[in-house]
Design a protein around this motif. Structure first.
Motif, mmCIF file in Angstrom:
data_model
loop_
_atom_site.group_PDB
_atom_site.id
_atom_site.type_symbol
_atom_site.label_atom_id
_atom_site.label_comp_id
_atom_site.label_asym_id
_atom_site.label_seq_id
_atom_site.Cartn_x
_atom_site.Cartn_y
_atom_site.Cartn_z
ATOM 1 N N LYS A 115 2.443 -13.094 -7.833
ATOM 2 C CA LYS A 115 1.245 -13.229 -8.678
ATOM 3 C C LYS A 115 0.931 -11.931 -9.431
ATOM 4 O O LYS A 115 -0.166 -11.776 -9.969
ATOM 5 C CB LYS A 115 0.013 -13.661 -7.855
ATOM 6 C CG LYS A 115 0.233 -14.923 -7.050
ATOM 7 C CD LYS A 115 0.738 -16.073 -7.905
ATOM 8 C CE LYS A 115 1.002 -17.328 -7.069
ATOM 9 N NZ LYS A 115 1.709 -18.374 -7.836
ATOM 10 N N LEU A 116 1.907 -11.010 -9.497
ATOM 11 C CA LEU A 116 1.727 -9.782 -10.267
ATOM 12 C C LEU A 116 2.050 -10.056 -11.727
ATOM 13 O O LEU A 116 3.059 -10.687 -12.042
ATOM 14 C CB LEU A 116 2.635 -8.681 -9.725
ATOM 15 C CG LEU A 116 2.316 -8.183 -8.308
ATOM 16 C CD1 LEU A 116 3.379 -7.191 -7.836
ATOM 17 C CD2 LEU A 116 0.936 -7.540 -8.244
ATOM 18 N N ASN A 117 1.192 -9.567 -12.625
ATOM 19 C CA ASN A 117 1.370 -9.820 -14.056
ATOM 20 C C ASN A 117 2.095 -8.695 -14.777
ATOM 21 O O ASN A 117 2.647 -8.898 -15.859
ATOM 22 C CB ASN A 117 0.000 -10.035 -14.716
ATOM 23 C CG ASN A 117 -0.653 -11.324 -14.258
ATOM 24 O OD1 ASN A 117 -0.150 -12.402 -14.513
ATOM 25 N ND2 ASN A 117 -1.773 -11.212 -13.559
ATOM 26 N N GLY A 118 2.065 -7.479 -14.218
ATOM 27 C CA GLY A 118 2.711 -6.348 -14.864
ATOM 28 C C GLY A 118 4.169 -6.224 -14.477
ATOM 29 O O GLY A 118 4.689 -6.994 -13.661
ATOM 30 N N HIS A 119 4.845 -5.234 -15.063
ATOM 31 C CA HIS A 119 6.234 -4.959 -14.700
ATOM 32 C C HIS A 119 6.280 -4.296 -13.320
ATOM 33 O O HIS A 119 5.444 -3.451 -13.001
ATOM 34 C CB HIS A 119 6.893 -4.048 -15.736
ATOM 35 C CG HIS A 119 7.034 -4.685 -17.084
ATOM 36 N ND1 HIS A 119 7.850 -5.783 -17.311
ATOM 37 C CD2 HIS A 119 6.459 -4.402 -18.277
ATOM 38 C CE1 HIS A 119 7.771 -6.143 -18.582
ATOM 39 N NE2 HIS A 119 6.929 -5.325 -19.187
ATOM 40 N N ILE A 120 7.256 -4.665 -12.518
ATOM 41 C CA ILE A 120 7.374 -4.102 -11.180
ATOM 42 C C ILE A 120 7.796 -2.636 -11.279
ATOM 43 O O ILE A 120 8.815 -2.305 -11.877
ATOM 44 C CB ILE A 120 8.388 -4.890 -10.332
ATOM 45 C CG1 ILE A 120 7.955 -6.359 -10.210
ATOM 46 C CG2 ILE A 120 8.526 -4.263 -8.952
ATOM 47 C CD1 ILE A 120 6.630 -6.556 -9.523
ATOM 48 N N VAL A 121 6.991 -1.755 -10.684
ATOM 49 C CA VAL A 121 7.264 -0.319 -10.702
ATOM 50 C C VAL A 121 8.039 0.098 -9.459
ATOM 51 O O VAL A 121 9.016 0.833 -9.531
ATOM 52 C CB VAL A 121 5.943 0.474 -10.795
ATOM 53 C CG1 VAL A 121 6.193 1.974 -10.660
ATOM 54 C CG2 VAL A 121 5.227 0.169 -12.100
ATOM 55 N N THR A 122 7.596 -0.377 -8.303
ATOM 56 C CA THR A 122 8.210 -0.010 -7.030
ATOM 57 C C THR A 122 8.258 -1.232 -6.123
ATOM 58 O O THR A 122 7.317 -2.012 -6.100
ATOM 59 C CB THR A 122 7.407 1.099 -6.320
ATOM 60 O OG1 THR A 122 7.346 2.237 -7.161
ATOM 61 C CG2 THR A 122 8.058 1.498 -5.004
ATOM 62 N N VAL A 123 9.348 -1.358 -5.368
ATOM 63 C CA VAL A 123 9.449 -2.419 -4.365
ATOM 64 C C VAL A 123 10.239 -1.869 -3.184
ATOM 65 O O VAL A 123 11.270 -1.216 -3.353
ATOM 66 C CB VAL A 123 10.124 -3.686 -4.937
ATOM 67 C CG1 VAL A 123 11.463 -3.359 -5.576
ATOM 68 C CG2 VAL A 123 10.300 -4.735 -3.863
ATOM 69 N N SER A 124 9.734 -2.112 -1.972
ATOM 70 C CA SER A 124 10.432 -1.645 -0.778
ATOM 71 C C SER A 124 9.906 -2.376 0.444
ATOM 72 O O SER A 124 8.791 -2.893 0.427
ATOM 73 C CB SER A 124 10.236 -0.133 -0.590
ATOM 74 O OG SER A 124 8.879 0.144 -0.289
ATOM 75 N N PRO A 125 10.719 -2.439 1.525
ATOM 76 C CA PRO A 125 10.179 -2.935 2.790
ATOM 77 C C PRO A 125 9.039 -2.024 3.218
ATOM 78 O O PRO A 125 9.134 -0.804 3.075
ATOM 79 C CB PRO A 125 11.373 -2.827 3.750
ATOM 80 C CG PRO A 125 12.578 -2.814 2.862
ATOM 81 C CD PRO A 125 12.148 -2.112 1.617
ATOM 82 N N ASP A 126 7.944 -2.586 3.710
ATOM 83 C CA ASP A 126 6.791 -1.753 4.026
ATOM 84 C C ASP A 126 6.947 -1.077 5.382
ATOM 85 O O ASP A 126 7.756 -1.464 6.208
ATOM 86 C CB ASP A 126 5.485 -2.557 3.962
ATOM 87 C CG ASP A 126 5.359 -3.567 5.111
ATOM 88 O OD1 ASP A 126 6.335 -3.716 5.874
ATOM 89 O OD2 ASP A 126 4.301 -4.180 5.223
ATOM 90 N N PHE A 127 6.170 -0.005 5.563
ATOM 91 C CA PHE A 127 6.116 0.687 6.838
ATOM 92 C C PHE A 127 5.066 -0.022 7.684
ATOM 93 O O PHE A 127 3.878 0.057 7.388
ATOM 94 C CB PHE A 127 5.695 2.150 6.644
ATOM 95 C CG PHE A 127 6.757 3.026 6.059
ATOM 96 C CD1 PHE A 127 7.427 3.923 6.855
ATOM 97 C CD2 PHE A 127 7.086 2.955 4.715
ATOM 98 C CE1 PHE A 127 8.409 4.740 6.317
ATOM 99 C CE2 PHE A 127 8.054 3.770 4.171
ATOM 100 C CZ PHE A 127 8.734 4.666 4.974
ATOM 101 N N ASN A 128 5.496 -0.733 8.729
ATOM 102 C CA ASN A 128 4.511 -1.448 9.529
ATOM 103 C C ASN A 128 3.673 -0.475 10.353
ATOM 104 O O ASN A 128 3.959 0.718 10.443
ATOM 105 C CB ASN A 128 5.184 -2.504 10.419
ATOM 106 C CG ASN A 128 6.202 -1.891 11.370
ATOM 107 O OD1 ASN A 128 5.977 -0.849 11.951
ATOM 108 N ND2 ASN A 128 7.329 -2.561 11.527
ATOM 109 N N ILE A 129 2.623 -1.009 10.960
ATOM 110 C CA ILE A 129 1.689 -0.166 11.688
ATOM 111 C C ILE A 129 2.360 0.571 12.842
ATOM 112 O O ILE A 129 2.063 1.737 13.110
ATOM 113 C CB ILE A 129 0.505 -1.012 12.212
ATOM 114 C CG1 ILE A 129 -0.254 -1.652 11.039
ATOM 115 C CG2 ILE A 129 -0.435 -0.166 13.040
ATOM 116 C CD1 ILE A 129 -0.850 -0.666 10.064
#
Length: 201
Positions: A115-129
């Motif tokens: 649901k993001l409308n802009g161009h993707i700047v960064t994508v990565s697996p997140d650091f979980n808690i």
């Protein structure tokens, strides 16, 4: 006294109206690795990941005319991805929600998933808690997310605000003016040194 009052409340009772059922029929998520390809025209491809042997180039498959890969991420189906777009918004979604594609497919629109409308700047697996707590305990440092805009605005936020367990879609990461855009989002620690440079050198 409490027991007497509770007994008195019984006269207002009525049989349960909802049915209690077992929750053991949940769909099992396959524990598989995937390579995710993000393209210039904001499409995404999710293919099965096979470790490459020496000397072989990765096969990324087909793309739409004038489209080409810009980012490549390897993630497990049980992972979550966190993505930031040029409008200063972010989405955090499970990998299993992304539809798998064949190599000959040109991919699906990123918007359908994020649901993001802009161009993707960064994508990565997140650091979980758990990972964040481990880093804090063992390395004695916090983890932050730094966002930088085209006009030079910079912001440092604790990463836990983006990865606190909630699945988010199109949430605000950085407030920007209409003529500005997000150009960088990255993870740093207390011990990190951040170097910023311009097109003018």
């Amino acid at each position: 006294i409490i027991m007497t009052e509770l007994d008195d409340l019984k006269k207002y009772g009525f049989p349960r109206r909802s049915e209690v059922v077992s929750a053991t029929t949940q769909t099992k998520i396959p524990d598989t690795d995937h390579v995710l390809i993000f393209t210039k025209q904001d499409n995404i491809k999710k293919m099965n990941y096979y470790p490459l042997t020496v000397g072989k180039a990765p096969v990324l498959g087909s793309f739409k005319p004038s489209d080409y890969p810009t980012k490549r991420v390897i993630a497990n189906n049980h992972d979550n991805l966190i993505m930031f777009d040029s409008l200063g918004k972010f989405s955090r979604i499970p990998v299993y929600e992304i539809e798998s594609t064949e190599a000959n497919s040109t991919g699906n629109a990123i918007y359908d998933v994020t649901k993001l409308n802009g161009h993707i700047v960064t994508v990565s697996p997140d650091f979980n808690i758990c990972t964040q707590q481990f880093v804090k305990d063992k390395l004695n440092t916090n983890i932050y997310l730094v966002t930088l805009s085209k006009s030079g605005l910079i912001k440092k936020t604790e990463l836990s605000e983006f990865t606190d367990g909630k699945i988010s879609k199109n949430s605000r990461a950085m407030r920007l003016k209409d003529d500005d855009e997000l150009i960088y989002a990255g993870v740093i620690m207390d011990t990190s040194v951040l170097m910023i440079y311009t097109k003018n050198g």
